[in-house]
Design a protein around this motif. Structure first.
Motif, PDB file in Angstrom:
ATOM      1  N   GLN A   1      -5.215  10.332  -3.347  1.00  0.00           N
ATOM      2  CA  GLN A   1      -6.625  10.396  -3.738  1.00  0.00           C
ATOM      3  C   GLN A   1      -6.779  10.327  -5.258  1.00  0.00           C
ATOM      4  N   ALA A   2      -5.928  11.041  -5.971  1.00  0.00           N
ATOM      5  CA  ALA A   2      -6.024  11.060  -7.428  1.00  0.00           C
ATOM      6  C   ALA A   2      -5.693   9.694  -8.031  1.00  0.00           C
TER       7      ALA A   2
ATOM      8  N   GLY B   1       0.783  -1.227   0.000  1.00  0.00           N
ATOM      9  CA  GLY B   1       0.000   0.000   0.000  1.00  0.00           C
ATOM     10  C   GLY B   1       0.815   1.278   0.000  1.00  0.00           C
ATOM     11  N   THR B   2       2.137   1.172   0.063  1.00  0.00           N
ATOM     12  CA  THR B   2       3.011   2.341   0.033  1.00  0.00           C
ATOM     13  C   THR B   2       3.658   2.434  -1.341  1.00  0.00           C
ATOM     14  N   LEU B   3       3.469   3.564  -1.986  1.00  0.00           N
ATOM     15  CA  LEU B   3       4.046   3.802  -3.305  1.00  0.00           C
ATOM     16  C   LEU B   3       5.397   4.483  -3.129  1.00  0.00           C
ATOM     17  N   TYR B   4       6.449   3.833  -3.605  1.00  0.00           N
ATOM     18  CA  TYR B   4       7.803   4.384  -3.556  1.00  0.00           C
ATOM     19  C   TYR B   4       8.124   4.966  -4.924  1.00  0.00           C
TER      20      TYR B   4
ATOM     21  N   VAL C   1      -3.292   2.689  -3.052  1.00  0.00           N
ATOM     22  CA  VAL C   1      -2.207   3.529  -2.537  1.00  0.00           C
ATOM     23  C   VAL C   1      -2.670   4.191  -1.239  1.00  0.00           C
ATOM     24  N   ARG C   2      -1.977   3.863  -0.131  1.00  0.00           N
ATOM     25  CA  ARG C   2      -2.304   4.487   1.155  1.00  0.00           C
ATOM     26  C   ARG C   2      -1.296   5.554   1.546  1.00  0.00           C
TER      27      ARG C   2
ATOM     28  N   ARG D   1       1.383  14.779  -1.372  1.00  0.00           N
ATOM     29  CA  ARG D   1       1.208  13.329  -1.225  1.00  0.00           C
ATOM     30  C   ARG D   1      -0.242  12.912  -1.009  1.00  0.00           C
ATOM     31  N   ALA D   2      -0.962  13.593  -0.141  1.00  0.00           N
ATOM     32  CA  ALA D   2      -2.354  13.210   0.143  1.00  0.00           C
ATOM     33  C   ALA D   2      -3.229  13.369  -1.097  1.00  0.00           C
TER      34      ALA D   2
END
Length: 96
Positions: free
Chosen positions: A79-80, A55-58, A90-91, A74-75
């Motif tokens: 959402q996008a 769930g973490t995008l690097y 993606v969290r 980032r937030a």
């Protein structure tokens, strides 16, 4: 349990692709293209690696200016990306 009425192949594929696990894997595979559509070509061209882990995008970015801009957004990017892929995969985003 046995079905009494036949289903079309298209309906079976729709059921398969709309299942949560399969839809998430498809969205994960499309993530590089989704990233380019969300952030645009200029920022995507500065991005060298994109990978999703739990769930973490690097994201690896070459420009420090773009890196700081992405850190502030980032937030909104989460959402996008989730809205574009229609699956909340993606969290969190880590920009390196």
């Amino acid at each position: 349990m046995r079905r009494t009425e036949p289903k079309s192949v298209g309906d079976l594929f729709d059921e398969l692709f709309n299942s949560p696990h399969i839809a998430a894997k498809i969205a994960e595979g499309c993530l590089p293209d989704t990233w380019r559509e969300v952030v645009g070509d200029r920022i995507a061209d500065q991005t060298s690696q994109i990978r999703l882990v739990n769930g973490t995008l690097y994201v690896h970015v070459q420009s420090s200016i773009i890196r700081s801009e992405l850190m502030m957004q980032r937030a909104a990017l989460c959402q996008a990306l989730n809205g574009h892929s229609r699956v909340p995969i993606v969290r969190n985003i880590v920009v390196k």
